[in-house]
Design an enzyme around this catalytic site. Structure first.
Site, PDB file in Angstrom:
ATOM      1  N   HIS A 125      -4.835  -2.077  -3.729  1.00  0.00           N
ATOM      2  CA  HIS A 125      -4.124  -2.989  -4.637  1.00  0.00           C
ATOM      3  C   HIS A 125      -2.868  -3.561  -3.997  1.00  0.00           C
ATOM      4  O   HIS A 125      -2.398  -3.070  -2.966  1.00  0.00           O
ATOM      5  CB  HIS A 125      -3.725  -2.246  -5.919  1.00  0.00           C
ATOM      6  N   ASP A 178       0.983  -4.243  -5.459  1.00  0.00           N
ATOM      7  CA  ASP A 178       1.717  -3.791  -6.641  1.00  0.00           C
ATOM      8  C   ASP A 178       1.990  -4.924  -7.624  1.00  0.00           C
ATOM      9  O   ASP A 178       2.469  -5.993  -7.243  1.00  0.00           O
ATOM     10  CB  ASP A 178       3.044  -3.128  -6.230  1.00  0.00           C
ATOM     11  N   HIS A 207      -2.608  -1.917  -0.396  1.00  0.00           N
ATOM     12  CA  HIS A 207      -2.425  -0.539   0.047  1.00  0.00           C
ATOM     13  C   HIS A 207      -3.216   0.410  -0.830  1.00  0.00           C
ATOM     14  O   HIS A 207      -3.671   0.054  -1.931  1.00  0.00           O
ATOM     15  CB  HIS A 207      -0.948  -0.158   0.108  1.00  0.00           C
ATOM     16  N   ARG A 234       9.786   5.003  -5.981  1.00  0.00           N
ATOM     17  CA  ARG A 234       9.477   3.598  -5.666  1.00  0.00           C
ATOM     18  C   ARG A 234      10.371   2.630  -6.426  1.00  0.00           C
ATOM     19  O   ARG A 234      10.546   2.771  -7.637  1.00  0.00           O
ATOM     20  CB  ARG A 234       8.019   3.276  -5.996  1.00  0.00           C
TER      21      ARG A 234
HETATM   22  C1  OGA Z   1       2.820   2.768  -4.591  1.00  0.00           C
HETATM   23  C2  OGA Z   1       1.531   3.362  -4.179  1.00  0.00           C
HETATM   24  C3  OGA Z   1       0.600   5.052  -2.733  1.00  0.00           C
HETATM   25  C4  OGA Z   1       0.976   6.422  -2.278  1.00  0.00           C
HETATM   26  O1  OGA Z   1       3.851   3.428  -4.415  1.00  0.00           O
HETATM   27  O2  OGA Z   1       2.840   1.637  -5.058  1.00  0.00           O
HETATM   28  O3  OGA Z   1       0.514   2.763  -4.389  1.00  0.00           O
HETATM   29  O4  OGA Z   1       0.392   6.876  -1.246  1.00  0.00           O
HETATM   30  N1  OGA Z   1       1.626   4.512  -3.526  1.00  0.00           N
HETATM   31  O5  OGA Z   1       1.831   7.047  -2.902  1.00  0.00           O
HETATM   32 MN    MN Z   2       1.052   0.717  -5.150  1.00  0.00          MN
END
Ligand code: OGA
Ligand code: MN
Length: 298
Positions: free
Chosen positions: A119, A121, A274, A289
């Site tokens: 995806h 974000d 990601h 985040r």
């Molecule tokens: C995010 C996500 C992936 C992870 O923080 O947006 O998708 O490995 N994280 O934590």
């Molecule tokens: Mn993410």
């Protein structure tokens, strides 16, 4: 400078000497020797901004910063977005979204299975994210890697007919598309309230977006949030998306990040998708985040 001007001038912090070292990967760079606990002066900020555009993913090593400093650095790039899952926002700092598999007193402290499908974000918002900054707080001894894939390289390597076929298409994105699909065992997602559902109405974006700062084109569909391509029959849309999803995560566009303690990652959601790979459920993982708001895709 007059005496009054001298008093009014905001003292610029001295430049830091730091290195931008490209990763041994299709994109991305490490930032070494930069201390994000100190406000960056205009020159250093410009270098970081430039590196982010050129490399798509920046890995800031060895950061020791507070949530306030994490937020302040993020704010240099734009407005911050507050995640719809309010129960997982850091107390006193709603700009920080907690991603964690840790359960305390029977309650998950963060979203346990964030990123279980590829995806970008907040692609489900009218104004999706420009970029996210994910800061390691507690890492498992094993697993927990995050994968990134360049959607610009993916777009550029599509067969010409396919590129032409999608260039003027639009696709719908919805937060709820796969919300309840469980792929990491043992994790149940909280039921969304009516207020939360109202915050995440489906939106439509171009299938191919032009990066607003570099002009480079990239694919902008993802298997987590994209539900269908507008103007196509359902089976056609499904087949086309499946083809695009398979292409978008081909190994030659992918970088696998193995987290080191005190890493802070800043990726460009306009250029990359990601995926979280997850870790064994008995190991603890906790990340903070921030999410910077971007432009409406075009
Ligand atoms: C995010 C996500 C992936 C992870 O923080 O947006 O998708 O490995 N994280 O934590
Ligand atoms: Mn993410």
């Amino acid at each position: 400078m007059s005496a009054v001007e001298a008093l009014l001038a905001v003292p610029e912090s001295p430049s830091q000497s730091f290195e931008v070292r490209p990763l041994d990967a299709p994109f991305g760079a490490e930032i070494l020797g930069l201390d994000l606990s100190r406000p960056l002066n205009a020159e250093d900020f410009a270098s970081v901004h430039h590196a982010h555009l050129v490399h798509g993913l920046l890995v800031f090593r060895d950061q020791h910063i507070t949530p306030e400093q994490h937020i302040a650095f993020s704010r240099r790039f734009g407005e911050l977005q507050i995640h719809v899952l309010k129960q997982f926002l850091l107390a006193g700092h709603p700009e920080v979204f907690i991603i964690s598999n840790i359960v305390e007193n029977g309650q998950p402290i963060g979203l346990g299975d964030a990123g279980k499908f590829w995806h970008s974000d907040l692609s489900y918002k009218e104004l999706p994210s420009l970029g996210s900054m994910l800061y390691a707080q507690e890492l498992p001894e094993e697993g927990g890697d995050t994968l990134f894939a360049s959607q610009q390289q993916a777009f550029e390597t599509l067969p010409a007919e396919l590129r032409q076929a999608i260039e003027s298409k639009h696709a719908a994105h919805s937060y709820t598309a796969r919300y309840a699909d469980e792929v990491f065992t043992g994790i149940h997602r909280p039921t969304l309230t009516a207020a939360q559902l109202a915050e995440v109405k489906a939106v439509v974006h171009p299938v191919v977006r032009t990066h607003p700062e570099t002009g480079r084109k990239g694919l902008f569909v993802n298997e987590n949030f994209t539900t269908h391509i507008e103007g196509l029959a359902e089976d056609e849309s499904r087949a086309l998306l499946a083809e695009l999803f398979a292409h978008s995560a081909r190994p030659e566009f992918v970088y696998r990040h193995k987290w080191q303690p005190h890493d802070l990652l800043f990726w460009d959601n306009r250029a990359l998708i990601h995926l979280a790979t997850g870790c064994p459920s008995h190991l603890r993982r906790r990340m903070h985040r921030t999410t910077i708001q971007g432009d409406a895709p075009f």
